[in-house]
Structure formats: C-alpha cells, structure tokens
Design an enzyme around this catalytic site. Structure first.
Site, mmCIF file in Angstrom:
data_model
loop_
_atom_site.group_PDB
_atom_site.id
_atom_site.type_symbol
_atom_site.label_atom_id
_atom_site.label_comp_id
_atom_site.label_asym_id
_atom_site.label_seq_id
_atom_site.Cartn_x
_atom_site.Cartn_y
_atom_site.Cartn_z
ATOM 1 N N ASP A 166 0.846 -1.183 0.000
ATOM 2 C CA ASP A 166 0.000 0.000 0.000
ATOM 3 C C ASP A 166 0.889 1.244 0.000
ATOM 4 O OD1 ASP A 166 -3.076 0.721 0.591
ATOM 5 O OD2 ASP A 166 -1.796 2.172 1.626
ATOM 6 N N GLU A 219 -4.539 2.436 -4.416
ATOM 7 C CA GLU A 219 -3.083 2.420 -4.281
ATOM 8 C C GLU A 219 -2.577 1.112 -3.693
ATOM 9 O OE1 GLU A 219 -4.595 4.476 -0.469
ATOM 10 O OE2 GLU A 219 -5.239 4.133 -2.532
ATOM 11 N N ASP A 230 -1.635 9.322 -10.455
ATOM 12 C CA ASP A 230 -1.643 8.234 -11.441
ATOM 13 C C ASP A 230 -0.222 7.913 -11.906
ATOM 14 O OD1 ASP A 230 -4.368 8.030 -11.258
ATOM 15 O OD2 ASP A 230 -4.801 9.024 -13.166
ATOM 16 N N ASN A 270 -2.333 12.789 -3.399
ATOM 17 C CA ASN A 270 -3.339 13.217 -4.367
ATOM 18 C C ASN A 270 -3.873 14.609 -4.047
ATOM 19 O OD1 ASN A 270 -3.504 11.254 -6.367
ATOM 20 N ND2 ASN A 270 -4.933 9.979 -5.212
#
Length: 256
Positions: free
Chosen positions: A123, A167, A140, A131
């Site tokens: 993770d 993620e 991304d 983000n």
C-alpha cells in the site's frame, strides 16, 4: 511441424521472458520429455507474438537427443483478448479480477505439490495526501511508476503482480523460504523508495514509500483464500501502525 536445434529455437526467444522459463523447457527435453505450453516470441522486427507449442525430442541412431520437433499454433489474437480482460488500464499489471482467479489456482497448486505460497499486500504510504496536494494526474503517475518497478522485479514465470484497487498492490509467488520471501519484498520496498518521487506531505519520508504485509506458508488442506488474504492484510495494517515504510511478515503458526 518443424525440426530444429536448440540454437535455432533461441532466435525466437522473447527478451521479457525469464531465462529460467526456457531453461526448464530444455532441461525437460534433454531428459526425453515432451513439453507443451504457451510461448511468447519476438520476431526479427522486434514484434511480439504467441504460439501454443508442443516440442518433441528427437534421438539419433545411438539414442542421443540431437534435435527437436516443434508444432506451433499461433494464438496471438486470443492472448491479446485475454490480456485486455485481465489487465489494469493504468499500470499494465494484472487486475483484481485476475487476482481472484490466480490466488485460487496457486493455493490449489501449493497444497497439491506441498510448496510454499507467499502473498504480499503493498500500500502506498499517505497516498491520499499525495493526491490532495499534487493532484490526481501526478497520483496516477506514481501508481504507474510503482507498477513498472514491480514488473521489473518479478523475474520468474511463477511470480504474479496485481493492482488490487486504488493504491494497493498484491504479489503472489511460489517456493521461496520465509527469509527469502521477506528479502524479496524488502528489496521491492527499497526500490520503490529509491525511485525518489517527492512526497513532502508524507509523515515517514520526503519521497513516496510503501508499506507491506507478507504471508509465507506451506498451506495445509484447511487453509483458504480468505485466510491468506486476511493474514496478509493484518500484517499490512501492522506495518502501517508501526510507522509505515516497512515490511511486516504475518504470523504463520495459525495458518500452517
């Protein structure tokens, strides 16, 4: 049907296929075994194509294997359709759908062959903060870069890597000891940190990092996919609770 020597067949090898895959084929042929399977090739122009192959050893009058007969059937179109259905669009890794299929298959194989099965859940640390401050397009790009790193690290034909969602990533591999499994995932963690993608809003490092939970076990008949997933997920949760940017192995005694 073609008769060919090993040196001729090597011209059709694909650069992205692990050498051990071909070594296993030729080891079986040298022992007089017939090999059947799907093979990825690269032609003289560098284009990739797939064939379904049966390779038969051929012996001379002294019983020595000197060549092979190979029957090829082009399955490129079928493989392309299969690839699209099991591939994550963003990262190019396998998707969650294919993970659900693969984990069942690999668990059954590990139980049948009494082999050790390892499953790691990864993770991205503080990805929401990434983000929020850098934007989803940059996010991304992070996911894609991690996917590329994972692909480069998985060199054996039995290794599989997946984007499980968001993620989160998963890696399945077979027949490594607990210590080797831990070293393998730790090497991946370090490689991702060494990419050096800036993350000023992380509380654990100034670059993008990952946390991971790892289960490595020779599963008995009572071990289920749910057990494997849950134990790896619990180890991942522990890695986060201990400060992130680390790999935590799952406890094995409850699932052997």
């Amino acid at each position: 049907k073609k008769t060919l020597l090993k040196s001729n067949y090597e011209l059709l090898y694909h650069p992205d296929t692990a050498d051990t895959f071909y070594a296993n084929i030729w080891q079986g042929i040298a022992a007089g075994q017939i090999w059947n399977g799907e093979v990825r090739h690269s032609n003289r122009d560098g284009d990739t194509y797939w064939t379904e192959v049966a390779i038969y050893p051929k012996r001379n009058e002294h019983g020595r294997i000197t060549a092979c007969s190979a029957i090829h059937h082009d399955i490129t179109d079928r493989k392309n359709i299969e690839r699209l259905s099991v591939t994550d669009d963003l990262t190019g890794l396998y998707n969650r759908r294919f993970f659900n299929i693969t984990i069942v298959r690999e668990l059954n194989r590990a139980q049948r062959e009494n082999k050790r099965l390892s499953f790691a859940m990864l993770d991205v640390d503080y990805f929401k903060q990434y983000n929020d401050h850098y934007g989803h397009q940059k996010g991304d790009e992070v996911l894609t870069a991690i996917g590329q790193t994972l692909s480069h690290k998985l060199g054996r034909g039995s290794d599989s890597c997946f984007r499980l969602g968001g993620e989160e990533y998963g890696i399945i591999f077979i027949d490594l000891s607990p210590a080797d499994s831990l070293r393998f995932i730790e090497d991946i963690r370090i490689s991702i940190e060494n990419i050096g993608i800036e993350h000023r809003w992380s509380e654990v490092a100034d670059v993008v990092t990952i946390s991971a939970g790892l289960l490595s076990v020779t599963p008995g008949p009572g071990v289920t996919v749910d057990t494997i997933y849950r134990k790896a997920d619990e180890a991942l949760y522990q890695a986060k609770a201990l400060g992130r940017n680390q790999v935590v192995p799952a406890l094995l005694d409850a699932v052997i």
